[in-house]
Write a protein that holds these residues in place. Structure first.
Motif, mmCIF file in Angstrom:
data_model
loop_
_atom_site.group_PDB
_atom_site.id
_atom_site.type_symbol
_atom_site.label_atom_id
_atom_site.label_comp_id
_atom_site.label_asym_id
_atom_site.label_seq_id
_atom_site.Cartn_x
_atom_site.Cartn_y
_atom_site.Cartn_z
ATOM 1 N N GLY A 264 0.796 -1.216 0.000
ATOM 2 C CA GLY A 264 0.000 0.000 0.000
ATOM 3 C C GLY A 264 0.828 1.263 0.000
ATOM 4 O O GLY A 264 0.366 2.328 -0.408
ATOM 5 N N PRO A 319 -8.119 -9.390 0.232
ATOM 6 C CA PRO A 319 -8.601 -8.014 0.354
ATOM 7 C C PRO A 319 -9.434 -7.544 -0.833
ATOM 8 O O PRO A 319 -10.068 -6.493 -0.762
ATOM 9 N N THR A 345 -8.787 -0.959 -1.254
ATOM 10 C CA THR A 345 -7.496 -0.448 -0.790
ATOM 11 C C THR A 345 -7.490 -0.418 0.733
ATOM 12 O O THR A 345 -8.553 -0.498 1.363
ATOM 13 N N PRO A 346 -6.303 -0.283 1.360
ATOM 14 C CA PRO A 346 -6.274 -0.193 2.828
ATOM 15 C C PRO A 346 -7.108 0.964 3.373
ATOM 16 O O PRO A 346 -7.677 0.866 4.457
ATOM 17 N N PRO A 349 -11.677 -0.070 2.007
ATOM 18 C CA PRO A 349 -11.902 -1.520 1.853
ATOM 19 C C PRO A 349 -13.264 -1.874 1.274
ATOM 20 O O PRO A 349 -13.568 -3.049 1.118
#
Length: 564
Positions: A264, A319, A345-346, A349
């Protein structure tokens, strides 16, 4: 019923279907929904069923085709013939004849394996003929286990990948290598495993390592290979293999990727060499890669090479993320430009994308489980989902994280995972499978060949625009068939969508009846020829199962639904 294709009328939009185009990537998105019993693809497209699980092989001794269809690899046959202008003739070359390799992701050696179909395109009927169905003989390599994805090589062989292994590892033939967990190369013409060392006995690809293989992709140099491991949150590594000789995978150097920082934020990484000289080293690839400090991506499912930019793309199923990076080549040890390309994405989510389905727009969650990837020659990326709503997405070549260009190609039949896919060289035909649809599915579709298809077992398909597939039968089926879809189902809101594909303009009534047949709602509608997208008010209905009955002067069609 006839194939229920797309939602609403095709309208002018940036990526909508172009008049006269036969490029399969030209379409208007279908409207997102939960899985129904049927396959929903764009209204401009159709499908032909090629084979289903349980179909007999050409040789009776081989039995029947196994379940759990996974990688569906089309391998063209090149005849070398051309017309008087030097152009390849369609009826004589790779767009008209080939092999279709279908993996079986079974949970034992008896239920795992590969089927090889011989295909010929019948120009007169505009349909694919299956001329032979053969089982690949893995007996000389003690069988295969859990054949998941795979790849087609530039030299037109197939590599099938063993994702999992039995709980107790064995070396039943005493060759020093554990039996399962490898890549295996197949000659599609002979439907047999290749002999890599010339001793007359087929071999698995030991030097590529023993891991939870998902797929492989071979670079144009015919030496560099990328592969990934679907091994949870701790051992899901990305590997690169550089063979000693172009077109020969038996011997080479194995590497694993380590990013320079956290996923990330890191934008660079290093390829670390993994020992693979001895049977013991090859059999313990995962442990050796972990000891080197390789980066785990939580379920690496597929790696592919963008044919336009030459960057490497891969998915992480856990993820729900698609990554990409630039590699320094077969002699290089570094990667750059590492980033998240699409999906969750972090920091987000629960990524959602706006889908324009022709008659409206809707925000659809990406969800997790992005699985197989397929590029076309223009850099458009198909994404098949194993999880979420099991969609088939298309990410346009123009897509960036800041300016998304995401479309929905298919809503797949209830219970199944879409698997495959590969495209024909002219990109008019898509080969794909529906793995293990619900055995309770009963709705009938009519494909481009006029076959009645129920998606209640694993099914391999070819999909194309209507201009090039089944033209000879299109008039007949469109005159006779009616298709109806209701969604969302179950429905919890005030309205339910009803999509009716009808062969002619005609008055109709939509009736809702409860489980004992009592009429609780009735609405008159005027159907036009083609796709009709309607709404039905259901807010007054109590929570239970109902039946929608659509009646015209010539047809009666019933669809069950649940009001929550």
């Amino acid at each position: 019923m006839a194939a229920l294709l797309g939602s609403g009328q095709a309208v002018a939009q940036g990526n909508a279907a172009k008049k006269g185009s036969t490029d399969i990537s030209q379409f208007t998105s279908v409207e997102p929904s939960t899985q129904q019993q049927i396959l929903r693809i764009p209204a401009t497209h159709t499908f032909q069923m090629l084979v289903q699980a349980g179909s007999p092989y050409s040789q009776a001794a081989d039995g029947v085709i196994k379940e759990a269809f996974d990688f569906t690899g089309y391998v063209p046959i090149y005849s070398g013939k051309s017309d008087n202008k030097g152009n390849s003739a369609f009826g004589q070359d790779h767009n008209a004849q080939g092999y279709l390799s279908i993996n079986h992701e079974g949970s034992s050696t008896a239920t795992s394996g590969v089927s090889m179909l011989n295909l010929d395109f019948n120009q007169g009927k505009q349909l694919w003929d299956v001329t032979a169905k053969n089982a690949v003989d893995f007996g000389p390599v003690v069988g295969t286990y859990n054949n998941c994805s795979g790849g087609v090589t530039p030299w037109r062989t197939v590599v099938t990948c063993e994702e999992n292994t039995p709980t107790a590892p064995t070396d039943s033939n005493g060759d020093g290598y554990l039996d399962f967990g490898w890549n295996v190369e197949i000659d599609p013409a002979t439907h047999s495993v290749k002999d890599h060392d010339g001793d007359g006995t087929p071999d698995k690809l030991w030097r590529m390592g023993r891991i939870k293989h998902e797929n492989i992709v071979v670079a144009p140099d015919q030496r560099t290979v990328y592969e990934g491991a679907d091994h949870g949150s701790t051992n899901s590594f990305v590997y690169k293999y550089v063979s000693d000789q172009a077109g020969q995978l038996a011997n080479g150097t194995l590497y694993v990727l380590k990013l320079s920082g956290k996923i990330g934020t890191a934008t660079t990484g290093t390829w670390l060499q993994v020992p693979n000289s001895t049977p013991a080293e090859c059999s313990n690839t995962t442990d050796l890669a972990r000891a080197l400090g390789a980066t785990s991506f939580n379920g690496v499912e597929d790696l592919e090479i963008n044919p336009v930019t030459h960057q490497i793309y891969f998915t992480a199923k856990g993820p729900g993320t698609i990554y990409r990076f630039t590699d320094s080549g077969n002699e290089g040890t570094t990667v750059s430009d590492f980033e998240i390309f699409a999906g969750n994405t972090p920091t987000n989510p629960n990524q959602a994308y706006t889908i324009n389905y022709g008659s409206g727009e809707v925000s659809e969650l990406w969800r997790t489980g992005n699985d197989n990837l397929t590029f076309d020659s223009k850099g458009n990326l198909y994404v098949l989902q194993d999880g979420g709503r099991n969609h088939v997405w298309l990410i346009r070549a123009s897509h960036t994280p800041a300016t998304p260009a995401v479309e929905l190609f298919a809503v797949t039949p209830a219970g199944c995972e879409p698997t495959g896919m590969t495209l024909s060289p002219d990109e008019q035909f898509m080969f794909i499978s529906m793995q293990r649809p619900s055995a309770n599915n009963t709705e009938v579709m009519v494909d481009a060949a006029g076959q009645e298809v129920v998606f209640n077992k694993s099914t391999a398909l070819v999909i194309a625009r209507k201009e090039v597939l089944g033209k000879a039968t299109k008039k007949k089926t469109s005159q006779q068939q009616v298709a109806v879809d209701v969604y969302p189902n179950p429905v919890s809101g005030a309205e339910m969508n009803v999509q009716i594909t009808h062969p002619r303009p005609e008055a109709a009534t939509m009736q809702v009846r409860n489980r004992v047949g009592k009429l609780v709602l009735e609405q008159a509608v005027e159907l036009k020829k083609g796709v009709n997208t309607l709404t039905l008010p259901v807010s007054a209905l109590q929570s239970e199962q109902y039946y929608l009955v659509i009646k015209t002067a010539t047809t009666t069609t019933t669809r069950p639904f649940i009001k929550q």
